[in-house]
Design a protein around this motif. Structure first.
Motif, PDB file in Angstrom:
ATOM      1  N   ALA A  24       0.844  -1.207   0.000  1.00  0.00           N
ATOM      2  CA  ALA A  24       0.000   0.000   0.000  1.00  0.00           C
ATOM      3  C   ALA A  24       0.872   1.247   0.000  1.00  0.00           C
ATOM      4  CB  ALA A  24      -0.933  -0.016   1.212  1.00  0.00           C
ATOM      5  N   HIS A  25       1.930   1.249   0.845  1.00  0.00           N
ATOM      6  CA  HIS A  25       2.804   2.427   0.877  1.00  0.00           C
ATOM      7  C   HIS A  25       3.487   2.644  -0.475  1.00  0.00           C
ATOM      8  CE1 HIS A  25       3.015   4.153   5.037  1.00  0.00           C
ATOM      9  NE2 HIS A  25       2.241   3.094   5.250  1.00  0.00           N
ATOM     10  N   LEU A  26       3.924   1.557  -1.126  1.00  0.00           N
ATOM     11  CA  LEU A  26       4.543   1.690  -2.454  1.00  0.00           C
ATOM     12  C   LEU A  26       3.572   2.325  -3.448  1.00  0.00           C
ATOM     13  CD1 LEU A  26       6.383  -1.738  -3.026  1.00  0.00           C
ATOM     14  CD2 LEU A  26       7.448   0.473  -2.506  1.00  0.00           C
ATOM     15  N   LEU A  27       2.316   1.861  -3.440  1.00  0.00           N
ATOM     16  CA  LEU A  27       1.329   2.350  -4.408  1.00  0.00           C
ATOM     17  C   LEU A  27       0.926   3.794  -4.120  1.00  0.00           C
ATOM     18  CD1 LEU A  27      -0.776  -0.903  -4.667  1.00  0.00           C
ATOM     19  CD2 LEU A  27       0.166   0.300  -6.652  1.00  0.00           C
ATOM     20  N   VAL A  28       0.821   4.144  -2.835  1.00  0.00           N
ATOM     21  CA  VAL A  28       0.406   5.512  -2.485  1.00  0.00           C
ATOM     22  C   VAL A  28       1.548   6.492  -2.749  1.00  0.00           C
ATOM     23  CG1 VAL A  28      -0.342   7.048  -0.622  1.00  0.00           C
ATOM     24  CG2 VAL A  28      -1.312   4.734  -0.806  1.00  0.00           C
ATOM     25  N   THR A  29       2.749   6.168  -2.239  1.00  0.00           N
ATOM     26  CA  THR A  29       3.845   7.126  -2.399  1.00  0.00           C
ATOM     27  C   THR A  29       4.389   7.107  -3.825  1.00  0.00           C
ATOM     28  OG1 THR A  29       5.501   5.538  -1.624  1.00  0.00           O
ATOM     29  CG2 THR A  29       4.494   6.964   0.027  1.00  0.00           C
ATOM     30  N   GLY A  30       4.318   5.967  -4.515  1.00  0.00           N
ATOM     31  CA  GLY A  30       4.866   5.885  -5.869  1.00  0.00           C
ATOM     32  C   GLY A  30       3.949   6.505  -6.912  1.00  0.00           C
ATOM     33  N   CYS A  31       2.645   6.381  -6.720  1.00  0.00           N
ATOM     34  CA  CYS A  31       1.699   6.777  -7.776  1.00  0.00           C
ATOM     35  C   CYS A  31       0.572   7.683  -7.305  1.00  0.00           C
ATOM     36  CB  CYS A  31       1.048   5.531  -8.385  1.00  0.00           C
ATOM     37  SG  CYS A  31       2.182   4.264  -8.900  1.00  0.00           S
ATOM     38  N   GLY A  32       0.446   7.902  -6.018  1.00  0.00           N
ATOM     39  CA  GLY A  32      -0.659   8.727  -5.528  1.00  0.00           C
ATOM     40  C   GLY A  32      -2.002   8.030  -5.543  1.00  0.00           C
ATOM     41  N   PHE A  33      -2.009   6.697  -5.603  1.00  0.00           N
ATOM     42  CA  PHE A  33      -3.263   5.942  -5.634  1.00  0.00           C
ATOM     43  C   PHE A  33      -3.861   5.819  -4.228  1.00  0.00           C
ATOM     44  CE2 PHE A  33      -1.579   3.201  -9.414  1.00  0.00           C
ATOM     45  CZ  PHE A  33      -1.796   4.245 -10.284  1.00  0.00           C
ATOM     46  N   HIS A  34      -5.149   5.490  -4.175  1.00  0.00           N
ATOM     47  CA  HIS A  34      -5.774   4.965  -2.962  1.00  0.00           C
ATOM     48  C   HIS A  34      -5.673   3.445  -3.002  1.00  0.00           C
ATOM     49  CE1 HIS A  34      -7.578   8.861  -2.018  1.00  0.00           C
ATOM     50  NE2 HIS A  34      -7.876   8.956  -3.310  1.00  0.00           N
ATOM     51  N   VAL A  35      -5.503   2.843  -1.829  1.00  0.00           N
ATOM     52  CA  VAL A  35      -5.375   1.384  -1.747  1.00  0.00           C
ATOM     53  C   VAL A  35      -6.279   0.879  -0.628  1.00  0.00           C
ATOM     54  CG1 VAL A  35      -3.816  -0.557  -1.330  1.00  0.00           C
ATOM     55  CG2 VAL A  35      -2.981   1.482  -2.530  1.00  0.00           C
ATOM     56  N   ALA A  36      -7.108  -0.120  -0.958  1.00  0.00           N
ATOM     57  CA  ALA A  36      -8.027  -0.653   0.056  1.00  0.00           C
ATOM     58  C   ALA A  36      -7.832  -2.154   0.222  1.00  0.00           C
ATOM     59  CB  ALA A  36      -9.478  -0.366  -0.341  1.00  0.00           C
ATOM     60  N   THR A  37      -7.869  -2.609   1.466  1.00  0.00           N
ATOM     61  CA  THR A  37      -7.888  -4.042   1.757  1.00  0.00           C
ATOM     62  C   THR A  37      -9.093  -4.325   2.643  1.00  0.00           C
ATOM     63  OG1 THR A  37      -6.534  -3.799   3.752  1.00  0.00           O
ATOM     64  CG2 THR A  37      -5.366  -4.234   1.688  1.00  0.00           C
ATOM     65  N   ILE A  38      -9.589  -5.562   2.566  1.00  0.00           N
ATOM     66  CA  ILE A  38     -10.577  -5.996   3.565  1.00  0.00           C
ATOM     67  C   ILE A  38     -10.140  -7.349   4.110  1.00  0.00           C
ATOM     68  CG2 ILE A  38     -12.515  -4.692   2.582  1.00  0.00           C
ATOM     69  CD1 ILE A  38     -13.579  -7.267   1.330  1.00  0.00           C
ATOM     70  N   ASP A  39     -10.549  -7.617   5.342  1.00  0.00           N
ATOM     71  CA  ASP A  39     -10.319  -8.948   5.901  1.00  0.00           C
ATOM     72  C   ASP A  39     -11.202  -9.949   5.171  1.00  0.00           C
ATOM     73  OD1 ASP A  39      -8.456  -8.323   7.999  1.00  0.00           O
ATOM     74  OD2 ASP A  39     -10.109  -7.402   9.108  1.00  0.00           O
ATOM     75  N   ALA A  40     -10.611 -11.056   4.729  1.00  0.00           N
ATOM     76  CA  ALA A  40     -11.417 -12.121   4.129  1.00  0.00           C
ATOM     77  C   ALA A  40     -12.319 -12.731   5.198  1.00  0.00           C
ATOM     78  CB  ALA A  40     -10.494 -13.184   3.525  1.00  0.00           C
ATOM     79  N   PRO A  41     -13.395 -13.398   4.789  1.00  0.00           N
ATOM     80  CA  PRO A  41     -14.264 -14.059   5.765  1.00  0.00           C
ATOM     81  C   PRO A  41     -13.443 -14.981   6.681  1.00  0.00           C
ATOM     82  CG  PRO A  41     -15.239 -14.161   3.572  1.00  0.00           C
ATOM     83  CD  PRO A  41     -13.861 -13.598   3.409  1.00  0.00           C
ATOM     84  N   GLY A  42     -13.700 -14.907   7.983  1.00  0.00           N
ATOM     85  CA  GLY A  42     -12.986 -15.770   8.933  1.00  0.00           C
ATOM     86  C   GLY A  42     -11.553 -15.346   9.195  1.00  0.00           C
ATOM     87  N   HIS A  43     -11.130 -14.214   8.657  1.00  0.00           N
ATOM     88  CA  HIS A  43      -9.752 -13.736   8.819  1.00  0.00           C
ATOM     89  C   HIS A  43      -9.721 -12.410   9.570  1.00  0.00           C
ATOM     90  CE1 HIS A  43      -8.947 -16.774   5.766  1.00  0.00           C
ATOM     91  NE2 HIS A  43      -7.649 -16.602   5.933  1.00  0.00           N
ATOM     92  N   GLY A  44      -8.577 -12.125  10.199  1.00  0.00           N
ATOM     93  CA  GLY A  44      -8.353 -10.807  10.804  1.00  0.00           C
ATOM     94  C   GLY A  44      -9.331 -10.479  11.922  1.00  0.00           C
ATOM     95  N   GLY A  45      -9.722 -11.484  12.681  1.00  0.00           N
ATOM     96  CA  GLY A  45     -10.641 -11.224  13.785  1.00  0.00           C
ATOM     97  C   GLY A  45     -12.099 -11.345  13.401  1.00  0.00           C
ATOM     98  N   ARG A  46     -12.385 -11.507  12.101  1.00  0.00           N
ATOM     99  CA  ARG A  46     -13.785 -11.721  11.697  1.00  0.00           C
ATOM    100  C   ARG A  46     -14.203 -13.127  12.132  1.00  0.00           C
ATOM    101  NH1 ARG A  46     -15.203 -10.591   5.798  1.00  0.00           N
ATOM    102  NH2 ARG A  46     -17.277 -10.612   6.755  1.00  0.00           N
TER     103      ARG A  46
END
Lengths: 254, 254
Positions: free
Chosen positions: A61-83
């Protein structure tokens, strides 16, 4: 329709990181600290057992934001990341752990379980994208990319096949059995990563999944090394891939 | 030992281009206009029927010089670029043209003829490198790279196998029959380009040549498209490959 609810915000090295929810789904959005101009959005899918802010996600995400000025989004997959995990999740994870402990092939279990997770994750991604496109700094007109390896590919390939808003994608490190049919429906530019000496995915299987994409513009990056040894420079390459397709110069020396 | 004799010099966009001879061999050397600091040297081999200053050579040289500050040298292959052809050259070229006109496979002829040219070209390259390393702005200590596709690979693979001064190379678009044995002796980092839909080189042949390299660090870039449709961004990628291995940041937005 659910909207984006921001739950936390921090900032480092020119990048604003905001945790969010869209209904039951938990996510993170990285954006340039410098401004609110509309910019392309790259969705990123994490690997199995990981979560929305795993080091690989935050680093890319940092590479994409600082390199290109993009927005970057992630979500936790079902059953992942505390879901919450379902009973089916618990059972499949137990079967997978047993196979790993016994030194048996995990491929068939991963293929089956990730196909199940993709069925749950694709509508979650689409609802998240609906909500993100309501944000003024993203909007509904800009290009949308997808970047995910391993389980991020198992979810991303059916997502890209289902959602025409995604116009360029980086995939890789997965088996063809559950994905080749969806890949055959995909015509957007693709960069595809595989490991030449993958101990889990037979070389011909990795090549067969790359071959399945109907895209006129597709590039295979195969690196010597084992399943977990994808070189770091492939993240830089993915940044340039999105920069090329979304018309942004890469401003770092990556 | 012959030394470098410069025969012409011009300059454009921050790049000095000097024609040279080393004995009977005709070459070109591109260098940064800005200074005489020692810098790595990249040797580039042109394709069959082309010459030392063909557009692909000049274009890649400018990318490497302006992007990384490297020196870049090309030489005309035997029988190419105005260098005299032997009776054997004339005969093989006639056979190749007949095959092309008749729509017959040219692969076996190209493989055989380019293997012959490589036997003549490898000692020429080594004498040229000896002479170039006598120049104060190059020297004998800096790293040396090699970049050549098609016939540039047919010559470059035996050259890299024979000359330990070459420490990183970009190859591709060739058959394995004449090169796999030399490739097995090569352990330096390799970037390897092939065309997924090559009408002359069977896909499994291209993959077999990549597989033959003994290098621990090697990357395959396979792009959808025909023999002559290698995307331009592979030249940018080669620049970054040499920058990574020779410790130079890429300063352009390539």
């Amino acid at each position: 329709m659910h909207s984006v609810e921001f739950t936390a915000e921090s900032s480092s090295n020119g990048v604003v990181e905001r945790d969010f929810t869209v209904g039951e789904v938990t996510g993170a959005l990285w954006s340039p600290a410098s401004g609110s101009d509309r910019a392309p959005l790259v969705l990123m899918g994490h690997g199995g057992g990981m979560h929305k802010k795993a080091p690989a996600m935050a680093g890319r995400a940092h590479l994409l934001v600082t390199g290109c000025g993009f927005h970057v989004a992630t979500i936790d997959a079902p059953g992942h990341g505390g879901r919450p995990r379902t009973a089916h999740d618990e059972q499949e994870i137990a079967v997978m752990q047993q196979a790993m402990a016994a030194g048996e092939p995990v491929g068939p279990i991963v293929v089956r379980y990730n196909a199940h997770l993709a069925e749950r994750a694709v509508p979650e991604w689409q609802a998240t994208l609906d909500a993100l496109q309501e944000l003024p700094e993203i909007g509904a007109e800009g290009p949308v990319g997808y970047f995910g390896l391993n389980m991020g590919t198992a979810i991303g390939v059916p997502l890209a096949a289902a959602d025409p808003r995604i116009t360029a994608a980086v995939f890789g490190i997965f088996w063809p059995e559950s994905l080749a049919e969806a890949a055959k429906q995909i015509t957007i530019p693709i960069e595809f990563v595989l490991q030449w000496d993958d101990e889990h995915i037979p070389r011909q299987s990795g090549l067969a999944l790359f071959d399945a994409f109907a895209s006129k513009e597709k590039t295979l990056h195969a690196n010597a090394g084992a399943h977990k040894e994808v070189p770091r420079f492939e993240a830089d390459s993915a940044v340039r891939f999105f920069a090329r397709h979304f018309g942004r110069a890469v401003t770092s020396s990556a």
